[in-house]
Design a protein around this motif. Structure first.
Motif, PDB file in Angstrom:
ATOM      1  N   SER A   1      -7.494  -6.807   1.679  1.00  0.00           N
ATOM      2  CA  SER A   1      -6.263  -7.462   1.267  1.00  0.00           C
ATOM      3  C   SER A   1      -5.025  -6.428   1.776  1.00  0.00           C
ATOM      4  CB  SER A   1      -6.242  -7.597  -0.260  1.00  0.00           C
ATOM      5  OG  SER A   1      -7.252  -8.297  -0.528  1.00  0.00           O
ATOM      6  N   THR A   2      -3.876  -7.037   1.723  1.00  0.00           N
ATOM      7  CA  THR A   2      -2.573  -6.144   2.104  1.00  0.00           C
ATOM      8  C   THR A   2      -1.578  -6.242   0.841  1.00  0.00           C
ATOM      9  OG1 THR A   2      -1.455  -7.580   2.973  1.00  0.00           O
ATOM     10  CG2 THR A   2      -3.128  -6.468   4.502  1.00  0.00           C
ATOM     11  N   GLY A   3      -1.124  -5.391   0.367  1.00  0.00           N
ATOM     12  CA  GLY A   3      -0.051  -5.508  -0.424  1.00  0.00           C
ATOM     13  C   GLY A   3       0.074  -4.301  -1.267  1.00  0.00           C
ATOM     14  N   ASP A   4       1.373  -3.694  -1.395  1.00  0.00           N
ATOM     15  CA  ASP A   4       1.571  -2.601  -2.272  1.00  0.00           C
ATOM     16  C   ASP A   4       1.524  -2.924  -3.925  1.00  0.00           C
ATOM     17  OD1 ASP A   4       2.230  -0.852  -0.116  1.00  0.00           O
ATOM     18  OD2 ASP A   4       4.490  -1.433  -0.316  1.00  0.00           O
ATOM     19  N   GLU A   5       1.582  -4.314  -4.013  1.00  0.00           N
ATOM     20  CA  GLU A   5       1.499  -4.618  -5.466  1.00  0.00           C
ATOM     21  C   GLU A   5       0.302  -4.654  -6.040  1.00  0.00           C
ATOM     22  OE1 GLU A   5       1.782  -6.700  -2.559  1.00  0.00           O
ATOM     23  OE2 GLU A   5       1.683  -8.542  -3.147  1.00  0.00           O
ATOM     24  N   LEU A   6      -1.019  -4.388  -4.984  1.00  0.00           N
ATOM     25  CA  LEU A   6      -2.282  -4.463  -5.512  1.00  0.00           C
ATOM     26  C   LEU A   6      -2.821  -3.032  -6.236  1.00  0.00           C
ATOM     27  CD1 LEU A   6      -3.437  -6.331  -2.411  1.00  0.00           C
ATOM     28  CD2 LEU A   6      -2.646  -7.515  -4.531  1.00  0.00           C
TER      29      LEU A   6
ATOM     30  N   PRO B   1      -2.065  -0.893   2.314  1.00  0.00           N
ATOM     31  CA  PRO B   1      -0.396  -0.837   1.907  1.00  0.00           C
ATOM     32  C   PRO B   1       0.188  -1.540   2.803  1.00  0.00           C
ATOM     33  CG  PRO B   1      -0.987   1.309   2.890  1.00  0.00           C
ATOM     34  CD  PRO B   1      -2.282   0.317   2.727  1.00  0.00           C
ATOM     35  N   ASP B   2       1.428  -2.024   2.437  1.00  0.00           N
ATOM     36  CA  ASP B   2       2.509  -2.740   3.371  1.00  0.00           C
ATOM     37  C   ASP B   2       3.046  -1.645   4.285  1.00  0.00           C
ATOM     38  OD1 ASP B   2       2.202  -5.588   2.491  1.00  0.00           O
ATOM     39  OD2 ASP B   2       3.255  -5.117   0.582  1.00  0.00           O
ATOM     40  N   ASP B   3       2.307  -1.059   5.209  1.00  0.00           N
ATOM     41  CA  ASP B   3       2.747  -0.031   5.732  1.00  0.00           C
ATOM     42  C   ASP B   3       2.213  -0.057   7.458  1.00  0.00           C
ATOM     43  OD1 ASP B   3       3.616   2.444   6.899  1.00  0.00           O
ATOM     44  OD2 ASP B   3       1.601   3.283   6.320  1.00  0.00           O
TER      45      ASP B   3
ATOM     46  N   GLY C   1      -2.299 -11.652   3.034  1.00  0.00           N
ATOM     47  CA  GLY C   1      -1.141 -11.085   2.749  1.00  0.00           C
ATOM     48  C   GLY C   1      -0.247 -10.605   4.052  1.00  0.00           C
ATOM     49  N   GLY C   2       0.996 -10.428   4.174  1.00  0.00           N
ATOM     50  CA  GLY C   2       1.595  -9.725   5.179  1.00  0.00           C
ATOM     51  C   GLY C   2       1.577 -10.472   6.344  1.00  0.00           C
ATOM     52  N   VAL C   3       1.451 -11.866   6.369  1.00  0.00           N
ATOM     53  CA  VAL C   3       1.768 -12.556   7.759  1.00  0.00           C
ATOM     54  C   VAL C   3       3.061 -13.690   7.717  1.00  0.00           C
ATOM     55  CG1 VAL C   3      -0.526 -12.550   8.314  1.00  0.00           C
ATOM     56  CG2 VAL C   3      -0.126 -14.281   6.812  1.00  0.00           C
TER      57      VAL C   3
ATOM     58  N   HIS D   1       8.267  -7.014   4.208  1.00  0.00           N
ATOM     59  CA  HIS D   1       7.074  -6.330   4.183  1.00  0.00           C
ATOM     60  C   HIS D   1       5.781  -6.859   4.893  1.00  0.00           C
ATOM     61  CE1 HIS D   1       7.810  -3.010   1.141  1.00  0.00           C
ATOM     62  NE2 HIS D   1       8.369  -2.829   2.125  1.00  0.00           N
ATOM     63  N   ASP D   2       6.132  -8.188   5.679  1.00  0.00           N
ATOM     64  CA  ASP D   2       5.316  -8.941   6.209  1.00  0.00           C
ATOM     65  C   ASP D   2       4.884  -8.302   7.747  1.00  0.00           C
ATOM     66  OD1 ASP D   2       4.727 -10.085   4.101  1.00  0.00           O
ATOM     67  OD2 ASP D   2       5.768 -12.079   4.585  1.00  0.00           O
ATOM     68  N   HIS D   3       4.061  -7.207   7.989  1.00  0.00           N
ATOM     69  CA  HIS D   3       4.170  -6.609   9.090  1.00  0.00           C
ATOM     70  C   HIS D   3       2.968  -6.914  10.061  1.00  0.00           C
ATOM     71  CE1 HIS D   3       6.827  -4.080   7.448  1.00  0.00           C
ATOM     72  NE2 HIS D   3       6.139  -3.449   6.425  1.00  0.00           N
TER      73      HIS D   3
HETATM   74 MG    MG Z   1       2.464  -8.976   0.957  1.00  0.00          MG
END
Ligand code: MG
Ligand code: AMP
Length: 377
Positions: free
Chosen positions: A168-173, A208-210, A231-233, A238-240
Motif C-alpha cells: 500500500s502507499t499513503g502517509d495516512e496508513l 510513504p508518499d515519498d 493509492g497514489g495513482v 501526493h500521487d507520485h
Molecule cells: Mg494516497
C-alpha cells in the motif's frame, strides 16, 4: 458527478493491452509416441472372450489386470479370461462381457447377452496413431494438456505459482490511527485476493508518499513477478506513482480507465515486473485487482483466460448518470441481484457485505434488466 474525459480507456481495451504485453509460457508440440492405446484394451471389468461363440459357457483360464502381460493367456474355444479395466486383451479374445452381464455357474461363466466383436474394447490406435500431432506448439496450459505430455513421455515443464508483492502507499496508513489517520486495509485485502487467485503472496509494509521511497521500492522489487500497489495513482499532490514509474523508464500499459470505481487505475512494466497501480479507495482497489490480477496471473502462468462474469436480473433499478460504466455492489438473493445502497468507492462496509458487483451501463438499468455481474471472491 465528475465530468469524464473522452480519452479514458475502455476496460476491454485495458485488459487487451495487459494480456498482450505479458509473456506467456505454452505447451510444446505434443506428438504421439506410440499408438493410443498401444494394444487393444478392456474398457470394463468382465471377461475377455471370442464373441462368435455367443452365450456358450466359458471356462476361466485366469485373470488379467491393468498392467498384466496378456501373453500369459490365449483364449481358445470354450474359454475366457477374467479381465479388469485397462488390461490388454489376450490373444484369441475380441470382446469383453462386463461382470453385470455374466452368470457364474461353478467353474464356468455364462454370458447373459449375445456379445459382439469389439464390445467394451478400446482398439489399438483408437485415439491416435504413433507420430500423430496431438497438440500444436503454442497451446495454453491446462491440466489435461499436462496429462497428455505425461502420457507421451515428454518432460513436464516446471511451473510455480506467480509471486506477487503487495504494498500500500499513503502517509495516512498507521497501525494505531488518530482520527485523521487510517489503518492499511487494502494491504491485507489485496494479499488475500491474490492468494485466492492462486498467487504466492508477499505482503509488504506500506510505503510513504515519498517519490524517493517509491522509486527505491520499485528499483529493488525483490523476487516478485507482479507488484500490487494501492493509492497514489490519482491526481492529488501526493500521487507520485505515475511520475516515479515514468522516471524509472517503465512502459505504461495504461493509466486511467473508463470505469467507476477505478478511473485512476494504472498498469506498467518495469523490466519484467508488472506493476498494477490500484486506486487507494478500497472498493476501487478490490475491483480493479479482481479485474486485472486474474488475467495477469493466467497469462503469466500460460493458462487460458477465464471469463469471471455471470449474468442475473436486477431486483430494483440502479440509477447512474455518468458516462463511465458503473460497478454497483449487490446481494444475490434467489438468483437475482439486489442493489445495495453503496456509498461509493470508499465504502468498505458495503464491499464486505456484497456478493458481487453489477455492471451498469449508462444511463442505468431498469428493474428486471439482465446484467452481467462480477462475483466477489
Ligand atoms: Mg494516497
Ligand atoms: P489515493 O488513491 O492514494 O488518493 O487514496 C484514495 C483514498 O483511499 C484515500 O481516502 C486514502 O486514505 C484511501 N486509502 C489509500 N490507501 C489505503 C489503504 N491501504 N487502506 C485503506 N484506505 C486507503
Amino acid at each position: 458527478m465528475s465530468c469524464d474525459h473522452p480519452d479514458l480507456l475502455p476496460l476491454e481495451e485495458a485488459l487487451r493491452r495487459l494480456w498482450e504485453a505479458l509473456p506467456t509460457p505454452t505447451v510444446p508440440e505434443v506428438c504421439a509416441e506410440r499408438d493410443d492405446p498401444a494394444t487393444d484394451r478392456a474398457s470394463m471389468d468382465g471377461v475377455a472372450l471370442k464373441a462368435s461363440e455367443g452365450r456358450a459357457p466359458r471356462r476361466i483360464l485366469g485373470t488379467l489386470f491393468a498392467g498384466s502381460d496378456p501373453a500369459a493367456f490365449t483364449v481358445t474355444p470354450g474359454t475366457a479370461v477374467r479381465i479388469m479395466t485397462g488390461a490388454a486383451l489376450p490373444r484369441g479374445a475380441d470382446a469383453i462381457v462386463p461382470v453385470e452381464q455374466l452368470e457364474p455357474t461353478g467353474e464356468l461363466v455364462l454370458p447373459t447377452i449375445d456379445p459382439e466383436a469389439g464390445d467394451h474394447v478400446r482398439c489399438q490406435g483408437d485415439q491416435a496413431r504413433a507420430g500423430d500431432l496431438l497438440l500444436p506448439a503454442g497451446t495454453p496450459f491446462n491440466a489435461a494438456r499436462i496429462a497428455l505430455l505425461a502420457q507421451e513421455g515428454q518432460p513436464i515443464p516446471r511451473r510455480s505459482r506467480i509471486r506477487v508483492g503487495v504494498a500500500s502507499t499513503g502517509d495516512e496508513l498507521v497501525p494505531s490511527p488518530a482520527p485523521y489517520q487510517i489503518r492499511d486495509s487494502n494491504g491485507p485485502m489485496l494479499a488475500a485476493l491474490a492468494h485466492t487467485l492462486g498467487a504466492d503472496v508477499e505482503l509488504r509494509s506500506a510505503l510513504p508518499d515519498d517519490p524517493a521511497a517509491l522509486a527505491a521500492a520499485l528499483r529493488n522489487p525483490g523476487d516478485i513477478r507482479i507488484l500490487l500497489t494501492s493509492g497514489g495513482v490519482s491526481m492529488g499532490d501526493h500521487d507520485h506513482l505515475p511520475s516515479v514509474l515514468k522516471d524509472l523508464g517503465a512502459r505504461i500499459l495504461f493509466h486511467r480507465i473508463r470505469l467507476k470505481p477505478g478511473k485512476p487505475m494504472l498498469a506498467a512494466l518495469l523490466g519484467d515486473l508488472l506493476v498494477l497501480g490500484l486506486p487507494g479507495n478500497p472498493v476501487s482497489a478490490y475491483l480493479n485487482a479482481l479485474l486485472f490480477l486474474r488475467p495477469a496471473l493466467a497469462r503469466l502462468e500460460g493458462r487460458e483466460a477465464q471469463d469471471p462474469w455471470r449474468r442475473a436480473r436486477l431486483v430494483t433499478a440502479v440509477k447512474h448518470k455518468g458516462d463511465r460504466p458503473l460497478l454497483h455492489p449487490c446481494r444475490l438473493a434467489e438468483g437475482r441481484l439486489e442493489p445495495l445502497p453503496g456509498k461509493g468507492s470508499a465504502d468498505l462496509v458495503t464491499l464486505a457485505r456484497a456478493d458481487g458487483f453489477a455492471w451498469i451501463d449508462s444511463p442505468g438499468q431498469e428493474p428486471g434488466a439482465k446484467v452481467r455481474w462480477l462475483p466477489v471472491i
